[in-house]
Motif scaffolding. Structure first.
Motif, PDB file in Angstrom:
ATOM      1  N   ALA A  83       0.914  -1.536  -0.084  1.00 32.25           N
ATOM      2  CA  ALA A  83       0.069  -0.315  -0.442  1.00 32.25           C
ATOM      3  C   ALA A  83       0.875   1.231   0.026  1.00 32.25           C
ATOM      4  O   ALA A  83       0.566   2.217  -0.700  1.00 32.25           O
ATOM      5  N   ALA A  84       1.899   0.684   0.576  1.00 37.03           N
ATOM      6  CA  ALA A  84       2.617   2.520   0.602  1.00 37.03           C
ATOM      7  C   ALA A  84       3.188   2.806  -0.292  1.00 37.03           C
ATOM      8  O   ALA A  84       3.745   4.112  -0.554  1.00 37.03           O
ATOM      9  N   LYS A  85       4.305   1.185  -1.063  1.00 42.14           N
ATOM     10  CA  LYS A  85       4.221   1.500  -2.478  1.00 42.14           C
ATOM     11  C   LYS A  85       3.706   2.411  -3.648  1.00 42.14           C
ATOM     12  O   LYS A  85       4.354   2.943  -4.962  1.00 42.14           O
ATOM     13  N   SER A  86       2.143   1.891  -3.308  1.00 46.77           N
ATOM     14  CA  SER A  86       1.495   2.723  -4.260  1.00 46.77           C
ATOM     15  C   SER A  86       0.440   4.402  -4.172  1.00 46.77           C
ATOM     16  O   SER A  86      -0.027   4.402  -4.605  1.00 46.77           O
ATOM     17  N   ALA A  87       0.885   4.486  -2.213  1.00 46.60           N
ATOM     18  CA  ALA A  87      -0.048   5.698  -2.708  1.00 46.60           C
ATOM     19  C   ALA A  87       0.661   6.690  -3.094  1.00 46.60           C
ATOM     20  O   ALA A  87       2.078   7.278  -3.595  1.00 46.60           O
ATOM     21  N   LEU A 125       7.110   2.808   6.476  1.00 49.61           N
ATOM     22  CA  LEU A 125       6.264   3.083   5.764  1.00 49.61           C
ATOM     23  C   LEU A 125       6.434   4.188   4.985  1.00 49.61           C
ATOM     24  O   LEU A 125       6.007   4.175   4.093  1.00 49.61           O
ATOM     25  N   VAL A 126       5.969   5.641   5.878  1.00 47.66           N
ATOM     26  CA  VAL A 126       6.129   6.957   4.954  1.00 47.66           C
ATOM     27  C   VAL A 126       7.730   6.541   4.043  1.00 47.66           C
ATOM     28  O   VAL A 126       7.325   7.619   3.007  1.00 47.66           O
ATOM     29  N   LYS A 127       8.519   6.473   4.253  1.00 42.11           N
ATOM     30  CA  LYS A 127       9.988   5.970   3.789  1.00 42.11           C
ATOM     31  C   LYS A 127       9.407   5.601   2.223  1.00 42.11           C
ATOM     32  O   LYS A 127       9.954   6.081   1.569  1.00 42.11           O
ATOM     33  N   VAL A 128       9.377   4.399   2.624  1.00 44.65           N
ATOM     34  CA  VAL A 128       8.588   3.283   1.625  1.00 44.65           C
ATOM     35  C   VAL A 128       7.899   4.525   0.669  1.00 44.65           C
ATOM     36  O   VAL A 128       8.157   4.281  -0.730  1.00 44.65           O
ATOM     37  N   ALA A 129       6.591   4.713   0.970  1.00 44.11           N
ATOM     38  CA  ALA A 129       5.878   6.084  -0.124  1.00 44.11           C
ATOM     39  C   ALA A 129       6.703   6.785  -0.483  1.00 44.11           C
ATOM     40  O   ALA A 129       6.517   7.218  -1.813  1.00 44.11           O
ATOM     41  N   HIS A 130       8.186   7.324  -0.634  1.00 41.80           N
ATOM     42  CA  HIS A 130       8.173   8.686  -0.860  1.00 41.80           C
ATOM     43  C   HIS A 130       9.069   8.096  -1.819  1.00 41.80           C
ATOM     44  O   HIS A 130       8.960   8.823  -2.849  1.00 41.80           O
ATOM     45  N   GLU A 131       9.877   7.077  -1.588  1.00 41.24           N
ATOM     46  CA  GLU A 131      11.202   7.021  -2.029  1.00 41.24           C
ATOM     47  C   GLU A 131       9.897   6.462  -3.848  1.00 41.24           C
ATOM     48  O   GLU A 131      10.772   5.955  -4.148  1.00 41.24           O
TER      49      GLU A 131
END
Length: 99
Positions: free
Chosen positions: A25-29, A47-53
């Motif tokens: 979910a984080a990767k697709s946000a 989770l925030v870091k993964v989403a940002h990246e």
């Protein structure tokens, strides 16, 4: 498999499936909204870091520094409860647009 994360007096058990779903979910946000957290616990910050990246924007509502301040597109330095109450009471409130 069960992963255990501990911080202070909090113990969080996360199954591998739950962790996989959260990371997916984080990767697709498109946007991650952090409300009232310093993100000092690695599992939350990760989770925030993964989403940002993966290209998601990061917006934070918190008093004081957070671990994600350096990657945030928007930081609202305010009490989370007050901000959320104002948004609930005035849903048409103007919220700053993220660039």
């Amino acid at each position: 498999m069960l992963h255990t994360y501990t911080s202070c007096r909090v113990c969080l058990h996360v199954s591998s499936l739950s962790l996989h779903r959260a990371l997916s979910a984080a990767k697709s946000a498109d946007l991650v909204l952090v409300v009232g957290s310093s993100l000092m616990v690695w599992s939350a910050f990760r989770l925030v870091k993964v989403a940002h990246e993966a290209g998601a924007r990061v917006a934070i509502v918190n008093v004081g520094p957070t671990r994600a301040d350096d990657i945030a597109n928007l930081k609202v330095e305010a009490l989370a409860g007050e901000v959320m109450m104002q948004l609930a009471m005035h849903p048409s409130s103007q919220v700053p647009r993220l660039q």
